[in-house]
Motif scaffolding. Structure first.
Motif, PDB file in Angstrom:
ATOM      1  N   GLU A  32      11.889   0.715 -21.367  1.00 58.69           N
ATOM      2  CA  GLU A  32      11.617   2.123 -22.198  1.00 58.69           C
ATOM      3  C   GLU A  32      10.225   1.820 -23.219  1.00 58.69           C
ATOM      4  OE1 GLU A  32      14.398   3.746 -22.457  1.00 58.69           O
ATOM      5  OE2 GLU A  32      15.068   2.716 -21.299  1.00 58.69           O
ATOM      6  N   LYS A  33       9.606   0.565 -22.757  1.00 58.17           N
ATOM      7  CA  LYS A  33       8.217   0.532 -23.573  1.00 58.17           C
ATOM      8  C   LYS A  33       7.008   1.147 -22.223  1.00 58.17           C
ATOM      9  CE  LYS A  33       4.847  -1.955 -25.701  1.00 58.17           C
ATOM     10  NZ  LYS A  33       3.726  -3.428 -25.432  1.00 58.17           N
ATOM     11  N   LEU A  34       6.125   2.582 -22.311  1.00 51.86           N
ATOM     12  CA  LEU A  34       5.125   2.842 -21.696  1.00 51.86           C
ATOM     13  C   LEU A  34       3.945   2.191 -21.587  1.00 51.86           C
ATOM     14  CD1 LEU A  34       6.914   6.829 -21.501  1.00 51.86           C
ATOM     15  CD2 LEU A  34       6.928   4.737 -20.025  1.00 51.86           C
ATOM     16  N   TYR A  35       3.285   2.155 -20.356  1.00 48.50           N
ATOM     17  CA  TYR A  35       2.384   1.632 -20.165  1.00 48.50           C
ATOM     18  C   TYR A  35       1.313   2.088 -18.802  1.00 48.50           C
ATOM     19  CZ  TYR A  35       3.646  -2.284 -17.575  1.00 48.50           C
ATOM     20  OH  TYR A  35       3.943  -3.048 -16.380  1.00 48.50           O
ATOM     21  N   ILE A  36       0.702   2.723 -18.664  1.00 45.71           N
ATOM     22  CA  ILE A  36      -1.104   2.397 -17.621  1.00 45.71           C
ATOM     23  C   ILE A  36      -0.960   1.451 -17.280  1.00 45.71           C
ATOM     24  CG2 ILE A  36      -2.355   4.487 -16.906  1.00 45.71           C
ATOM     25  CD1 ILE A  36      -1.511   6.076 -19.110  1.00 45.71           C
TER      26      ILE A  36
ATOM     27  N   VAL B 258       7.369   5.684 -13.486  1.00 45.46           N
ATOM     28  CA  VAL B 258       7.805   6.536 -13.563  1.00 45.46           C
ATOM     29  C   VAL B 258       7.353   8.154 -12.609  1.00 45.46           C
ATOM     30  CG1 VAL B 258       7.992   8.669 -15.827  1.00 45.46           C
ATOM     31  CG2 VAL B 258       8.745   5.949 -16.203  1.00 45.46           C
ATOM     32  N   LYS B 259       5.532   7.540 -13.592  1.00 43.06           N
ATOM     33  CA  LYS B 259       4.425   8.623 -12.917  1.00 43.06           C
ATOM     34  C   LYS B 259       3.960   8.338 -11.858  1.00 43.06           C
ATOM     35  CE  LYS B 259       2.201  14.142 -14.001  1.00 43.06           C
ATOM     36  NZ  LYS B 259       2.241  14.296 -14.834  1.00 43.06           N
ATOM     37  N   VAL B 260       3.092   8.772 -10.777  1.00 41.53           N
ATOM     38  CA  VAL B 260       1.624   8.218 -10.673  1.00 41.53           C
ATOM     39  C   VAL B 260       0.517   9.227  -9.844  1.00 41.53           C
ATOM     40  CG1 VAL B 260       0.667   7.425  -8.320  1.00 41.53           C
ATOM     41  CG2 VAL B 260       3.159   6.852  -8.421  1.00 41.53           C
ATOM     42  N   LYS B 261      -0.599   9.128 -10.469  1.00 40.43           N
ATOM     43  CA  LYS B 261      -1.445  10.325 -10.472  1.00 40.43           C
ATOM     44  C   LYS B 261      -2.439   9.383  -9.355  1.00 40.43           C
ATOM     45  CE  LYS B 261      -5.417  12.445 -13.456  1.00 40.43           C
ATOM     46  NZ  LYS B 261      -6.320  12.957 -14.578  1.00 40.43           N
ATOM     47  N   ALA B 262      -3.254  10.560  -8.951  1.00 42.34           N
ATOM     48  CA  ALA B 262      -3.880   9.619  -8.346  1.00 42.34           C
ATOM     49  C   ALA B 262      -5.139  10.479  -7.209  1.00 42.34           C
ATOM     50  CB  ALA B 262      -3.672   9.372  -6.500  1.00 42.34           C
ATOM     51  N   ILE B 263      -6.416   9.678  -7.734  1.00 41.47           N
ATOM     52  CA  ILE B 263      -8.032  11.093  -7.649  1.00 41.47           C
ATOM     53  C   ILE B 263      -8.416   9.869  -6.637  1.00 41.47           C
ATOM     54  CG2 ILE B 263      -9.513  11.561  -8.657  1.00 41.47           C
ATOM     55  CD1 ILE B 263      -8.114  11.630 -11.853  1.00 41.47           C
ATOM     56  N   GLY B 264      -9.627  10.942  -6.114  1.00 36.41           N
ATOM     57  CA  GLY B 264     -10.165  10.431  -4.800  1.00 36.41           C
ATOM     58  C   GLY B 264     -11.623  10.722  -5.278  1.00 36.41           C
ATOM     59  N   ASN B 265     -12.134  10.124  -4.992  1.00 35.69           N
ATOM     60  CA  ASN B 265     -13.449  10.479  -5.084  1.00 35.69           C
ATOM     61  C   ASN B 265     -15.117   9.899  -3.464  1.00 35.69           C
ATOM     62  OD1 ASN B 265     -14.211  11.230  -7.581  1.00 35.69           O
ATOM     63  ND2 ASN B 265     -13.497   8.840  -8.633  1.00 35.69           N
ATOM     64  N   ILE B 266     -15.558  10.821  -3.078  1.00 38.02           N
ATOM     65  CA  ILE B 266     -16.561  10.321  -1.889  1.00 38.02           C
ATOM     66  C   ILE B 266     -17.630   9.242  -2.474  1.00 38.02           C
ATOM     67  CG2 ILE B 266     -17.525  11.777  -0.040  1.00 38.02           C
ATOM     68  CD1 ILE B 266     -15.221  13.702  -0.356  1.00 38.02           C
ATOM     69  N   ILE B 267     -17.562   8.658  -1.544  1.00 37.37           N
ATOM     70  CA  ILE B 267     -18.912   7.804  -1.712  1.00 37.37           C
ATOM     71  C   ILE B 267     -19.748   8.091  -0.853  1.00 37.37           C
ATOM     72  CG2 ILE B 267     -19.734   5.605  -1.166  1.00 37.37           C
ATOM     73  CD1 ILE B 267     -17.007   4.083  -2.104  1.00 37.37           C
ATOM     74  N   LYS B 268     -19.638   8.289   0.827  1.00 40.78           N
ATOM     75  CA  LYS B 268     -20.825   8.868   1.732  1.00 40.78           C
ATOM     76  C   LYS B 268     -19.773   9.253   2.854  1.00 40.78           C
ATOM     77  CE  LYS B 268     -21.822   4.369   3.891  1.00 40.78           C
ATOM     78  NZ  LYS B 268     -22.780   3.390   4.708  1.00 40.78           N
ATOM     79  N   GLU B 269     -20.201  10.216   3.652  1.00 41.60           N
ATOM     80  CA  GLU B 269     -19.956  10.640   4.807  1.00 41.60           C
ATOM     81  C   GLU B 269     -20.650  10.836   5.461  1.00 41.60           C
ATOM     82  OE1 GLU B 269     -18.238  14.743   4.539  1.00 41.60           O
ATOM     83  OE2 GLU B 269     -18.012  14.682   2.654  1.00 41.60           O
TER      84      GLU B 269
ATOM     85  N   GLN C 119      -3.257   5.750 -11.305  1.00 34.49           N
ATOM     86  CA  GLN C 119      -2.723   5.439 -12.390  1.00 34.49           C
ATOM     87  C   GLN C 119      -1.205   5.391 -11.789  1.00 34.49           C
ATOM     88  OE1 GLN C 119      -4.834   8.925 -14.734  1.00 34.49           O
ATOM     89  NE2 GLN C 119      -5.909   7.223 -15.547  1.00 34.49           N
ATOM     90  N   TYR C 120      -0.212   4.184 -13.096  1.00 35.52           N
ATOM     91  CA  TYR C 120       1.206   4.378 -12.682  1.00 35.52           C
ATOM     92  C   TYR C 120       1.514   4.116 -13.916  1.00 35.52           C
ATOM     93  CZ  TYR C 120       0.115   2.639  -7.952  1.00 35.52           C
ATOM     94  OH  TYR C 120      -0.662   2.055  -6.775  1.00 35.52           O
ATOM     95  N   LEU C 121       2.290   5.236 -14.217  1.00 32.68           N
ATOM     96  CA  LEU C 121       3.153   5.011 -16.051  1.00 32.68           C
ATOM     97  C   LEU C 121       4.033   4.146 -15.628  1.00 32.68           C
ATOM     98  CD1 LEU C 121       2.962   6.784 -18.987  1.00 32.68           C
ATOM     99  CD2 LEU C 121       4.174   7.849 -17.628  1.00 32.68           C
ATOM    100  N   ILE C 122       4.238   3.365 -16.135  1.00 35.35           N
ATOM    101  CA  ILE C 122       5.243   2.307 -15.997  1.00 35.35           C
ATOM    102  C   ILE C 122       6.295   2.633 -17.056  1.00 35.35           C
ATOM    103  CG2 ILE C 122       5.639  -0.613 -15.876  1.00 35.35           C
ATOM    104  CD1 ILE C 122       4.372   1.243 -13.501  1.00 35.35           C
ATOM    105  N   ASN C 123       7.825   2.171 -16.954  1.00 38.85           N
ATOM    106  CA  ASN C 123       7.917   1.884 -18.110  1.00 38.85           C
ATOM    107  C   ASN C 123       9.156   1.020 -18.266  1.00 38.85           C
ATOM    108  OD1 ASN C 123      10.818   1.810 -19.194  1.00 38.85           O
ATOM    109  ND2 ASN C 123      11.863   3.983 -19.015  1.00 38.85           N
ATOM    110  N   HIS C 124       9.185  -0.060 -18.626  1.00 40.33           N
ATOM    111  CA  HIS C 124       9.890  -1.473 -18.724  1.00 40.33           C
ATOM    112  C   HIS C 124       9.749  -1.967 -20.134  1.00 40.33           C
ATOM    113  CE1 HIS C 124       8.487  -6.065 -18.909  1.00 40.33           C
ATOM    114  NE2 HIS C 124       9.769  -5.674 -18.486  1.00 40.33           N
TER     115      HIS C 124
ATOM    116  N   SER D 249      -8.822  -3.554 -10.897  1.00 44.00           N
ATOM    117  CA  SER D 249      -7.756  -3.355 -11.303  1.00 44.00           C
ATOM    118  C   SER D 249      -7.346  -3.214 -12.975  1.00 44.00           C
ATOM    119  CB  SER D 249      -6.433  -4.308 -11.367  1.00 44.00           C
ATOM    120  OG  SER D 249      -6.632  -5.404 -10.590  1.00 44.00           O
ATOM    121  N   ARG D 250      -6.549  -2.440 -13.651  1.00 45.51           N
ATOM    122  CA  ARG D 250      -5.803  -2.809 -15.294  1.00 45.51           C
ATOM    123  C   ARG D 250      -4.966  -3.354 -15.596  1.00 45.51           C
ATOM    124  NH1 ARG D 250      -4.768   0.929 -19.022  1.00 45.51           N
ATOM    125  NH2 ARG D 250      -5.602   0.862 -21.103  1.00 45.51           N
TER     126      ARG D 250
END
Length: 293
Positions: A77-81, A43-54, A70-75, A264-265
């Motif tokens: 009619e039940k939603l989970y992340i 349904v929706k995807v959120k992405a966050i990037g955190n720099i480790i080193k340059e 983070q993926y919002l999944i509709n299975h 992963s979760r």
């Protein structure tokens, strides 16, 4: 640089959802295909990037970063992340992104390995053999540490089985067999058994153990309960490479799992969207037993 990475991640995700034929979107496309088999969708995807080193000594500048999806999944009619973390490296030339790819974990070198001086006194003094498996506590531990590392235990580049062993121990499974690394299941005094840290060793140890932590192999993933374990042989060559723990069930009563290494979760148990997946994959479904089983 952080803002550029974040903008790139969001653009990449949006392109993958709307135009999955793009080559860089193969992983998300595999996830979408796997979900479609279950009558589920992103349904929706959120992405966050955190720099480790340059590394900016010369052009192109390399930026090692951790991408948290983070993926919002509709299975049905039940939603989970569902959540996943990728270790990636991006290259910038004159502040323009020219390449972005997933990398092997050893590119960054060995991670910091932290051990507590006492390495948990209750473990050192724990000579119990009998126990009742507290599945709720095992799952709570799996949720707490799925994307982090408990400083009471050593951390490894390939950390999947170490993480699962910690989860089982949090469920009150006693350590047995110290100090023989080839026998039992334990981590103590900056040392550990092969079964604690090696996926293939744990796969053989759990069904064969007679005391302490042990398991019964079942044929169907639906038979698994929360806190049970799945082992993965991605190549189908008889050597198991990966281990996960069941932390939830979907509406079809199929396992959703947590894991380390590629953190992963709430991931669907079959791993069809993994870059390690092959058509030859084999699974072992292990139901944890205790002294009341």
């Amino acid at each position: 640089m952080k803002e550029q990475l974040q903008e790139h991640l969001l653009k990449r995700v949006n392109q993958c959802v709307s135009n999955p034929r793009n080559k860089v979107c193969e992983k998300i496309e595999a996830k979408k295909e796997s979900l479609a088999k279950r009558n589920a969708e992103i349904v929706k995807v959120k992405a966050i990037g955190n720099i480790i080193k340059e590394l900016d000594e010369k052009e192109p500048r390399k930026v090692f970063y951790r991408a948290h999806f983070q993926y919002l999944i509709n299975h049905k009619e039940k939603l989970y992340i569902e959540e996943e973390v990728e270790e990636r490296v991006a290259e910038f030339y004159k502040d323009i992104l020219v390449e972005d790819k997933e990398m092997n974990l050893d590119v960054l070198g060995s991670p910091e390995e932290v051990t507590r001086a006492s390495i948990e006194e209750e473990i050192t003094n724990d000579e119990r053999v009998t126990f009742f498996y507290d599945r709720l506590q095992a799952v709570k531990y799996a949720e707490r540490w799925w994307n982090d590392y408990n400083p009471a235990f050593r951390k490894f580049d390939v950390d999947c089985t170490n993480y699962i062993s910690q989860c089982l121990h949090a469920g009150d499974a006693p350590m047995v067999g110290y100090p023989n690394r080839s026998n039992g299941w334990w981590m103590r005094s900056n040392n550990w058994s092969y079964s604690w840290t090696v996926a293939n060793s744990l796969r053989w140890y759990l069904p064969g153990a007679k005391i302490g932590i042990r398991a019964r192999e079942v044929s169907d993933p639906q038979e698994l309960k929360l806190g049970d374990v799945i082992c993965y042989d991605f190549q189908g060559d008889g050597r198991f490479d990966h281990t996960t723990i069941v932390t939830a069930k979907d509406v079809d009563d199929m396992p959703l799992v947590n894991a380390h290494t590629a953190n992963s979760r709430m991931r669907y148990w079959a791993y069809e969207d993994s870059t390690a997946y092959t058509p030859n994959i084999k699974y072992k479904f292990l139901h944890i037993l205790d002294d009341q089983s």
